[in-house]
Scaffold this motif. Structure first.
Motif, PDB file in Angstrom:
ATOM      1  N   UNK A 197      20.952 -43.416  -7.569  1.00  0.00           N
ATOM      2  CA  UNK A 197      20.474 -43.605  -9.251  1.00  0.00           C
ATOM      3  C   UNK A 197      22.006 -43.782  -9.483  1.00  0.00           C
ATOM      4  N   UNK A 198      23.106 -43.685  -9.866  1.00  0.00           N
ATOM      5  CA  UNK A 198      24.543 -44.200 -10.252  1.00  0.00           C
ATOM      6  C   UNK A 198      24.497 -45.898  -8.980  1.00  0.00           C
ATOM      7  N   UNK A 199      24.322 -46.403  -8.388  1.00  0.00           N
ATOM      8  CA  UNK A 199      24.257 -47.563  -7.764  1.00  0.00           C
ATOM      9  C   UNK A 199      23.297 -48.015  -8.783  1.00  0.00           C
ATOM     10  N   UNK A 200      22.155 -48.229  -8.827  1.00  0.00           N
ATOM     11  CA  UNK A 200      21.440 -48.477  -9.628  1.00  0.00           C
ATOM     12  C   UNK A 200      21.272 -48.853 -11.211  1.00  0.00           C
ATOM     13  N   UNK A 201      21.820 -47.912 -11.735  1.00  0.00           N
ATOM     14  CA  UNK A 201      21.870 -47.757 -13.013  1.00  0.00           C
ATOM     15  C   UNK A 201      23.124 -48.931 -13.270  1.00  0.00           C
ATOM     16  N   UNK A 202      24.264 -48.743 -12.347  1.00  0.00           N
ATOM     17  CA  UNK A 202      25.678 -49.491 -12.483  1.00  0.00           C
ATOM     18  C   UNK A 202      24.807 -51.075 -12.188  1.00  0.00           C
ATOM     19  N   UNK A 203      24.275 -51.242 -11.698  1.00  0.00           N
ATOM     20  CA  UNK A 203      23.266 -52.617 -11.267  1.00  0.00           C
ATOM     21  C   UNK A 203      23.273 -53.289 -12.820  1.00  0.00           C
ATOM     22  N   UNK A 204      21.878 -52.726 -13.460  1.00  0.00           N
ATOM     23  CA  UNK A 204      21.483 -52.850 -14.380  1.00  0.00           C
ATOM     24  C   UNK A 204      22.610 -53.043 -15.525  1.00  0.00           C
ATOM     25  N   UNK A 205      23.727 -52.175 -15.900  1.00  0.00           N
ATOM     26  CA  UNK A 205      24.446 -52.160 -16.976  1.00  0.00           C
ATOM     27  C   UNK A 205      25.419 -53.323 -16.708  1.00  0.00           C
ATOM     28  N   UNK A 206      25.636 -54.206 -15.607  1.00  0.00           N
ATOM     29  CA  UNK A 206      26.707 -55.147 -15.105  1.00  0.00           C
ATOM     30  C   UNK A 206      25.594 -56.177 -15.467  1.00  0.00           C
ATOM     31  N   UNK A 207      24.132 -56.718 -14.873  1.00  0.00           N
ATOM     32  CA  UNK A 207      23.407 -57.636 -15.307  1.00  0.00           C
ATOM     33  C   UNK A 207      23.510 -57.626 -16.880  1.00  0.00           C
ATOM     34  N   UNK A 208      23.092 -56.560 -17.634  1.00  0.00           N
ATOM     35  CA  UNK A 208      22.378 -56.096 -19.294  1.00  0.00           C
ATOM     36  C   UNK A 208      23.809 -56.916 -20.134  1.00  0.00           C
ATOM     37  N   UNK A 209      24.912 -56.910 -19.438  1.00  0.00           N
ATOM     38  CA  UNK A 209      26.597 -57.007 -19.740  1.00  0.00           C
ATOM     39  C   UNK A 209      26.603 -58.232 -20.277  1.00  0.00           C
ATOM     40  N   UNK A 235      28.868 -46.462 -11.001  1.00  0.00           N
ATOM     41  CA  UNK A 235      28.695 -46.074  -9.421  1.00  0.00           C
ATOM     42  C   UNK A 235      29.462 -45.188  -8.621  1.00  0.00           C
ATOM     43  N   UNK A 236      30.812 -44.912  -9.072  1.00  0.00           N
ATOM     44  CA  UNK A 236      31.756 -43.951  -8.635  1.00  0.00           C
ATOM     45  C   UNK A 236      30.674 -42.258  -9.096  1.00  0.00           C
ATOM     46  N   UNK A 237      30.718 -42.137  -9.578  1.00  0.00           N
ATOM     47  CA  UNK A 237      29.435 -40.919  -9.919  1.00  0.00           C
ATOM     48  C   UNK A 237      28.828 -40.343  -8.974  1.00  0.00           C
ATOM     49  N   UNK A 238      28.382 -41.089  -8.460  1.00  0.00           N
ATOM     50  CA  UNK A 238      27.688 -40.923  -6.586  1.00  0.00           C
ATOM     51  C   UNK A 238      27.930 -39.947  -5.898  1.00  0.00           C
ATOM     52  N   UNK A 239      29.772 -40.341  -5.367  1.00  0.00           N
ATOM     53  CA  UNK A 239      30.485 -39.297  -5.001  1.00  0.00           C
ATOM     54  C   UNK A 239      30.362 -38.100  -5.487  1.00  0.00           C
ATOM     55  N   UNK A 240      30.715 -37.613  -6.299  1.00  0.00           N
ATOM     56  CA  UNK A 240      30.455 -36.738  -6.682  1.00  0.00           C
ATOM     57  C   UNK A 240      29.384 -35.956  -6.334  1.00  0.00           C
ATOM     58  N   UNK A 241      28.197 -36.870  -6.826  1.00  0.00           N
ATOM     59  CA  UNK A 241      26.920 -35.968  -5.714  1.00  0.00           C
ATOM     60  C   UNK A 241      27.169 -35.480  -4.585  1.00  0.00           C
ATOM     61  N   UNK A 242      27.591 -36.395  -4.019  1.00  0.00           N
ATOM     62  CA  UNK A 242      28.198 -36.511  -2.247  1.00  0.00           C
ATOM     63  C   UNK A 242      28.498 -35.126  -2.316  1.00  0.00           C
ATOM     64  N   UNK A 243      29.885 -35.151  -2.595  1.00  0.00           N
ATOM     65  CA  UNK A 243      31.021 -34.141  -2.903  1.00  0.00           C
ATOM     66  C   UNK A 243      31.992 -34.764  -2.111  1.00  0.00           C
ATOM     67  N   UNK A 244      32.188 -35.802  -2.257  1.00  0.00           N
ATOM     68  CA  UNK A 244      33.314 -37.014  -1.318  1.00  0.00           C
ATOM     69  C   UNK A 244      33.765 -37.408  -1.652  1.00  0.00           C
ATOM     70  N   UNK A 245      35.035 -38.379  -1.159  1.00  0.00           N
ATOM     71  CA  UNK A 245      36.056 -39.282  -1.319  1.00  0.00           C
ATOM     72  C   UNK A 245      36.760 -38.080  -3.169  1.00  0.00           C
ATOM     73  N   UNK A 246      37.515 -36.833  -2.336  1.00  0.00           N
ATOM     74  CA  UNK A 246      37.892 -36.485  -3.094  1.00  0.00           C
ATOM     75  C   UNK A 246      40.029 -36.222  -2.767  1.00  0.00           C
ATOM     76  N   UNK A 247      40.367 -36.428  -3.848  1.00  0.00           N
ATOM     77  CA  UNK A 247      41.865 -35.505  -3.421  1.00  0.00           C
ATOM     78  C   UNK A 247      42.315 -34.747  -3.274  1.00  0.00           C
ATOM     79  N   UNK A 248      43.815 -34.202  -2.924  1.00  0.00           N
ATOM     80  CA  UNK A 248      44.847 -33.531  -2.278  1.00  0.00           C
ATOM     81  C   UNK A 248      44.138 -31.727  -3.156  1.00  0.00           C
ATOM     82  N   UNK A 249      44.508 -30.374  -2.985  1.00  0.00           N
ATOM     83  CA  UNK A 249      44.203 -29.382  -3.396  1.00  0.00           C
ATOM     84  C   UNK A 249      44.867 -29.477  -4.421  1.00  0.00           C
ATOM     85  N   UNK A 250      44.440 -28.948  -5.656  1.00  0.00           N
ATOM     86  CA  UNK A 250      45.007 -29.287  -6.944  1.00  0.00           C
ATOM     87  C   UNK A 250      44.426 -27.565  -7.529  1.00  0.00           C
ATOM     88  N   UNK A 251      45.523 -27.250  -8.639  1.00  0.00           N
ATOM     89  CA  UNK A 251      44.622 -25.642  -9.572  1.00  0.00           C
ATOM     90  C   UNK A 251      45.286 -26.484 -10.821  1.00  0.00           C
TER      91      UNK A 251
END
Length: 344
Positions: free
Chosen positions: A26-38, A140-156
C-alpha cells in the motif's frame, strides 16, 4: 521501562473480505501515485502536456519494481538460495526487499524507453519527476514500519521504535525499542524533495541537474542512516555494501552536476515536441481556422489546375480579342452607355 516510544503495527496486512491489503504494498502504491501526480504538475509548469508523465511512468514503474527486487535478491542472496531457505520467497515482494539503487537504475531504463517513444529527452523528464521520487520514497519507507524491519540499534530515546519479540535481532532478544531508521530516512527524503524544489526555482536547473541534485542529496542521508541499521548486510572493508554504493553514486552525481553546468548551462526551453495542429493554434489560430486555410489552399490549387484544361479545349481568349472588345466598349461609354442621349 520506556515512558514513550513509537509502537509497531500488530499486523502488516488487513483483509478486506477475501482481499489482503498489505501495508508494505500500500505504501509503495501511494508513493507511486504521489510521484506521478507531482511530476505531472511540474511537467505542466514547464510547458508539457497533461498525461505525458503518467504515460512514461507506465514504463518506468514496472522496470523500477523489477530492478529494485533484483538488486535486493542479488545482494542478499543468502536469504533465498542457501540451505533451509525457499527460493520462491524471492518473488514475494510484499514481504519487503526493494533496493532503491536497482529501482532507480531500471526505472531510468524504463523511462528512457517511454521518453524515446514520445520524442522526449530523458534528462528533462528526470528533472520534472525528481522531487516526486523523493516524496515517494518518504511514503514507501513506512512500509518497513508495517513489516517491523530495517531498524537501527537499541535506544531509550522517546522516539524509539518498539519491535515485537519475533522481529528482534538474535543478539538483543530482550531489548524492546530501537532506532526507527525508516522514519529517519522518510524525513530525510522529504527534506531532499524540498531542497530540489527550492534549488530548481532559484537556479532554474536543467538538463538533468535537478535529478542529479536529488541523487547526491539522498545518498548523503542514506550513508549515515545505513550505518545505523542492524539488519544483515554484506560488508566490504568494514562498511556495509550500501554505504559503498552510496559513496560511488554520490560521486557520480556530483561529477554530472559540475560537467553538465559547464557544458550545457541554462534550462531547456521546450520539454516535448508540439504537434503541427497545436503549433498552428499556439500561433494565434484555431483548429477550425487551420482547417479552413487548408481548404482554401486546396481550392486554389484546383482552380489553377483547371486553367490549363480550358486552354487545351480552345477556350482561351487571345490578347487581340480582348483589345477589340475594349475598343468597342469605349464609344458606348462616350455615348452615355446603353444608347441614351448625351446631356450637353
Amino acid at each position: 521501562m520506556e515512558l514513550a516510544f513509537i509502537p509497531s503495527p500488530a499486523h502488516g496486512v488487513v483483509h478486506l473480505g477475501p482481499i489482503p491489503l498489505r501495508g508494505y504494498a500500500f505504501c509503495i502504491i501511494v508513493g507511486v501515485f504521489v510521484a506521478v501526480w507531482y511530476g505531472n504538475k511540474r511537467w505542466l509548469a514547464r510547458g508539457g502536456s497533461a498525461g505525458t508523465v503518467a504515460d512514461i511512468a507506465v514504463w518506468a514503474v514496472p522496470f523500477g519494481l523489477i530492478g529494485g527486487r533484483l538488486y535486493h535478491v542479488i545482494t542478499d542472496y543468502e536469504l533465498y538460495f542457501t540451505d533451509g531457505k525457499d527460493w520462491v520467497d524471492a518473488f514475494k515482494v510484499w514481504q519487503g526487499g526493494l533496493g532503491i539503487w536497482g529501482a532507480i537504475a531500471f526505472g531510468a531504463l524504463g523511462a528512457w524507453i517511454g521518453c524515446r517513444r514520445r520524442g522526449i529527452a530523458l534528462p528533462v523528464y528526470a528533472d520534472a519527476i525528481a522531487p516526486g521520487i523523493a516524496f515517494a520514497q518518504a511514503i514507501g519507507r513506512w512500509g518497513n514500519w508495517f513489516n517491523q524491519e530495517l531498524y537501527g540499534g537499541p535506544t531509550t530515546l522517546p522516539w524509539g521504535l518498539k519491535i515485537d519479540a519475533a522481529h528482534r535481532p538474535d543478539n538483543t532478544p530482550d531489548l524492546v525499542t530501537y532506532h526507527p531508521t525508516f522514519l529517519y530516512e522518510s524525513l530525510w527524503c522529504v527534506g531532499v524533495a524540498l531542497l530540489v524544489i527550492w534549488a530548481d526555482r532559484r537556479f532554474k536547473l536543467g538538463h538533468g541537474r535537478a535529478f542529479a541534485l536529488y541523487v547526491a542529496a539522498y545518498t548523503v542521508g542514506r550513508a549515515w542512516i545505513e550505518h545505523m541499521r542492524v539488519d544483515y548486510a554484506h560488508h566490504i572493508l568494514g562498511m556495509r555494501l550500501n554505504d559503498w554504493t552510496a559513496i560511488v553514486v554520490f560521486a557520480g552525481a556530483v561529477v554530472y552536476l559540475v560537467l553538465s553546468a559547464r557544458m550545457r548551462p541554462g534550462r531547456e526551453e521546450t520539454v516535448e515536441p508540439v504537434p503541427a495542429g497545436d503549433a498552428a493554434v499556439a500561433a494565434g489560430g484555431t483548429e477550425d481556422t487551420a482547417a479552413e486555410a487548408d481548404g482554401t489552399a486546396t481550392d486554389l490549387v484546383k482552380e489553377s489546375a483547371a486553367d490549363p484544361a480550358v486552354d487545351a479545349a480552345g477556350g482561351t481568349r487571345e490578347p487581340s480579342q480582348d483589345a477589340e472588345q475594349a475598343g468597342d466598349e469605349q464609344p458606348k461609354a462616350a455615348a452615355g452607355g446603353a444608347g441614351g442621349p448625351v446631356t450637353p
